[in-house]
Design a protein around this motif. Structure first.
Motif, PDB file in Angstrom:
ATOM      1  N   SER A  31      28.163   5.762   7.376  1.00  0.00           N
ATOM      2  CA  SER A  31      27.323   6.876   6.936  1.00  0.00           C
ATOM      3  C   SER A  31      26.438   7.355   8.086  1.00  0.00           C
ATOM      4  CB  SER A  31      26.468   6.470   5.737  1.00  0.00           C
ATOM      5  OG  SER A  31      25.663   5.364   6.042  1.00  0.00           O
ATOM      6  N   ASP A  32      26.352   8.670   8.226  1.00  0.00           N
ATOM      7  CA  ASP A  32      25.529   9.296   9.262  1.00  0.00           C
ATOM      8  C   ASP A  32      24.209   9.698   8.613  1.00  0.00           C
ATOM      9  OD1 ASP A  32      24.327  11.619  10.660  1.00  0.00           O
ATOM     10  OD2 ASP A  32      26.025  11.357  12.021  1.00  0.00           O
ATOM     11  N   ILE A  33      23.108   9.111   9.056  1.00  0.00           N
ATOM     12  CA  ILE A  33      21.808   9.335   8.430  1.00  0.00           C
ATOM     13  C   ILE A  33      21.389  10.803   8.494  1.00  0.00           C
ATOM     14  CG2 ILE A  33      20.298   8.889  10.406  1.00  0.00           C
ATOM     15  CD1 ILE A  33      19.768   7.359   6.991  1.00  0.00           C
ATOM     16  N   GLY A  34      21.806  11.516   9.523  1.00  0.00           N
ATOM     17  CA  GLY A  34      21.491  12.936   9.636  1.00  0.00           C
ATOM     18  C   GLY A  34      22.199  13.764   8.572  1.00  0.00           C
ATOM     19  N   ARG A  35      23.405  13.357   8.210  1.00  0.00           N
ATOM     20  CA  ARG A  35      24.146  14.058   7.159  1.00  0.00           C
ATOM     21  C   ARG A  35      23.706  13.606   5.773  1.00  0.00           C
ATOM     22  NH1 ARG A  35      30.412  14.328   9.177  1.00  0.00           N
ATOM     23  NH2 ARG A  35      30.003  15.304  11.182  1.00  0.00           N
ATOM     24  N   LEU A  36      23.285  12.370   5.652  1.00  0.00           N
ATOM     25  CA  LEU A  36      22.885  11.816   4.368  1.00  0.00           C
ATOM     26  C   LEU A  36      21.539  12.366   3.911  1.00  0.00           C
ATOM     27  CD1 LEU A  36      23.860   9.805   2.255  1.00  0.00           C
ATOM     28  CD2 LEU A  36      22.678   8.017   3.508  1.00  0.00           C
ATOM     29  N   ARG A  37      20.610  12.559   4.847  1.00  0.00           N
ATOM     30  CA  ARG A  37      19.269  13.096   4.586  1.00  0.00           C
ATOM     31  C   ARG A  37      18.564  12.400   3.413  1.00  0.00           C
ATOM     32  NH1 ARG A  37      19.830  19.398   4.314  1.00  0.00           N
ATOM     33  NH2 ARG A  37      19.666  18.698   2.199  1.00  0.00           N
ATOM     34  N   PRO A  38      18.325  11.089   3.524  1.00  0.00           N
ATOM     35  CA  PRO A  38      17.694  10.364   2.421  1.00  0.00           C
ATOM     36  C   PRO A  38      16.229  10.767   2.226  1.00  0.00           C
ATOM     37  CG  PRO A  38      17.808   8.964   4.343  1.00  0.00           C
ATOM     38  CD  PRO A  38      18.556  10.234   4.672  1.00  0.00           C
ATOM     39  N   LEU A  39      15.729  10.515   1.034  1.00  0.00           N
ATOM     40  CA  LEU A  39      14.359  10.816   0.661  1.00  0.00           C
ATOM     41  C   LEU A  39      13.740   9.534   0.129  1.00  0.00           C
ATOM     42  CD1 LEU A  39      12.413  13.255   0.353  1.00  0.00           C
ATOM     43  CD2 LEU A  39      13.270  13.490  -1.977  1.00  0.00           C
ATOM     44  N   SER A  40      12.513   9.223   0.532  1.00  0.00           N
ATOM     45  CA  SER A  40      11.873   8.000   0.067  1.00  0.00           C
ATOM     46  C   SER A  40      10.571   8.317  -0.661  1.00  0.00           C
ATOM     47  CB  SER A  40      11.595   7.067   1.249  1.00  0.00           C
ATOM     48  OG  SER A  40      10.691   7.674   2.148  1.00  0.00           O
ATOM     49  N   ARG A  41      10.265   7.546  -1.677  1.00  0.00           N
ATOM     50  CA  ARG A  41       9.020   7.714  -2.427  1.00  0.00           C
ATOM     51  C   ARG A  41       7.968   6.851  -1.751  1.00  0.00           C
ATOM     52  NH1 ARG A  41       7.357   8.720  -7.866  1.00  0.00           N
ATOM     53  NH2 ARG A  41       5.110   9.010  -7.670  1.00  0.00           N
ATOM     54  N   LEU A  42       6.893   7.480  -1.290  1.00  0.00           N
ATOM     55  CA  LEU A  42       5.841   6.757  -0.583  1.00  0.00           C
ATOM     56  C   LEU A  42       4.723   6.325  -1.519  1.00  0.00           C
ATOM     57  CD1 LEU A  42       5.638   9.030   2.574  1.00  0.00           C
ATOM     58  CD2 LEU A  42       6.902   6.891   2.295  1.00  0.00           C
ATOM     59  N   GLY A  43       4.494   7.063  -2.575  1.00  0.00           N
ATOM     60  CA  GLY A  43       3.437   6.745  -3.529  1.00  0.00           C
ATOM     61  C   GLY A  43       2.708   8.008  -3.918  1.00  0.00           C
ATOM     62  N   GLY A  44       2.196   8.029  -5.146  1.00  0.00           N
ATOM     63  CA  GLY A  44       1.516   9.233  -5.610  1.00  0.00           C
ATOM     64  C   GLY A  44       2.454  10.415  -5.566  1.00  0.00           C
ATOM     65  N   TYR A  45       2.005  11.479  -4.907  1.00  0.00           N
ATOM     66  CA  TYR A  45       2.838  12.680  -4.766  1.00  0.00           C
ATOM     67  C   TYR A  45       3.447  12.786  -3.373  1.00  0.00           C
ATOM     68  CZ  TYR A  45       0.667  14.073  -9.125  1.00  0.00           C
ATOM     69  OH  TYR A  45       0.253  14.114 -10.419  1.00  0.00           O
ATOM     70  N   GLU A  46       3.491  11.684  -2.645  1.00  0.00           N
ATOM     71  CA  GLU A  46       4.002  11.707  -1.270  1.00  0.00           C
ATOM     72  C   GLU A  46       5.443  11.222  -1.205  1.00  0.00           C
ATOM     73  OE1 GLU A  46       1.127   9.227   0.669  1.00  0.00           O
ATOM     74  OE2 GLU A  46      -0.070  10.969   1.247  1.00  0.00           O
ATOM     75  N   TRP A  47       6.238  11.959  -0.444  1.00  0.00           N
ATOM     76  CA  TRP A  47       7.642  11.629  -0.212  1.00  0.00           C
ATOM     77  C   TRP A  47       7.890  11.654   1.290  1.00  0.00           C
ATOM     78  CZ3 TRP A  47      11.092  10.582  -4.198  1.00  0.00           C
ATOM     79  CH2 TRP A  47      10.581  10.771  -5.473  1.00  0.00           C
ATOM     80  N   GLY A  48       8.841  10.868   1.750  1.00  0.00           N
ATOM     81  CA  GLY A  48       9.145  10.817   3.171  1.00  0.00           C
ATOM     82  C   GLY A  48      10.599  11.135   3.460  1.00  0.00           C
ATOM     83  N   THR A  49      10.844  11.624   4.656  1.00  0.00           N
ATOM     84  CA  THR A  49      12.200  11.873   5.128  1.00  0.00           C
ATOM     85  C   THR A  49      12.378  11.143   6.456  1.00  0.00           C
ATOM     86  OG1 THR A  49      11.532  13.875   6.288  1.00  0.00           O
ATOM     87  CG2 THR A  49      12.332  14.140   4.045  1.00  0.00           C
ATOM     88  N   VAL A  50      13.603  11.045   6.922  1.00  0.00           N
ATOM     89  CA  VAL A  50      13.889  10.387   8.194  1.00  0.00           C
ATOM     90  C   VAL A  50      13.542  11.331   9.331  1.00  0.00           C
ATOM     91  CG1 VAL A  50      15.709   9.416   9.630  1.00  0.00           C
ATOM     92  CG2 VAL A  50      15.706   8.988   7.176  1.00  0.00           C
ATOM     93  N   GLY A  51      12.773  10.833  10.276  1.00  0.00           N
ATOM     94  CA  GLY A  51      12.441  11.626  11.458  1.00  0.00           C
ATOM     95  C   GLY A  51      13.486  11.414  12.533  1.00  0.00           C
ATOM     96  N   GLU A  52      13.046  11.064  13.701  1.00  0.00           N
ATOM     97  CA  GLU A  52      13.952  10.829  14.826  1.00  0.00           C
ATOM     98  C   GLU A  52      14.730   9.535  14.609  1.00  0.00           C
ATOM     99  OE1 GLU A  52      13.732  10.141  19.649  1.00  0.00           O
ATOM    100  OE2 GLU A  52      11.886  10.413  18.503  1.00  0.00           O
TER     101      GLU A  52
END
Length: 57
Positions: free
Chosen positions: A21-42
């Motif tokens: 799996s290529d992380i750039g193509r997959l573009r995962p999303l993570s729940r950080l807490g509250g209303y915050e979400w994260g994406t993969v940077g570099e």
């Protein structure tokens, strides 16, 4: 935190490159807490240290 073994994973073939799996193509999303979400940077691929079997044992 609880962890368990993965029993099944489904991956769309559009995100695979050379069978992995290529992380750039997959573009995962993570729940950080509250209303915050994260994406993969570099994404980096550091050089791996070669494995050398210990010959002194």
């Amino acid at each position: 935190m609880a962890a368990s073994p993965v029993a099944h994973a489904a991956v769309d073939e559009d995100v695979l490159v050379d069978g992995r799996s290529d992380i750039g193509r997959l573009r995962p999303l993570s729940r950080l807490g509250g209303y915050e979400w994260g994406t993969v940077g570099e994404v980096r691929e550091p050089a791996r240290v070669p494995y050398r079997k210990d010959t002194h044992g």
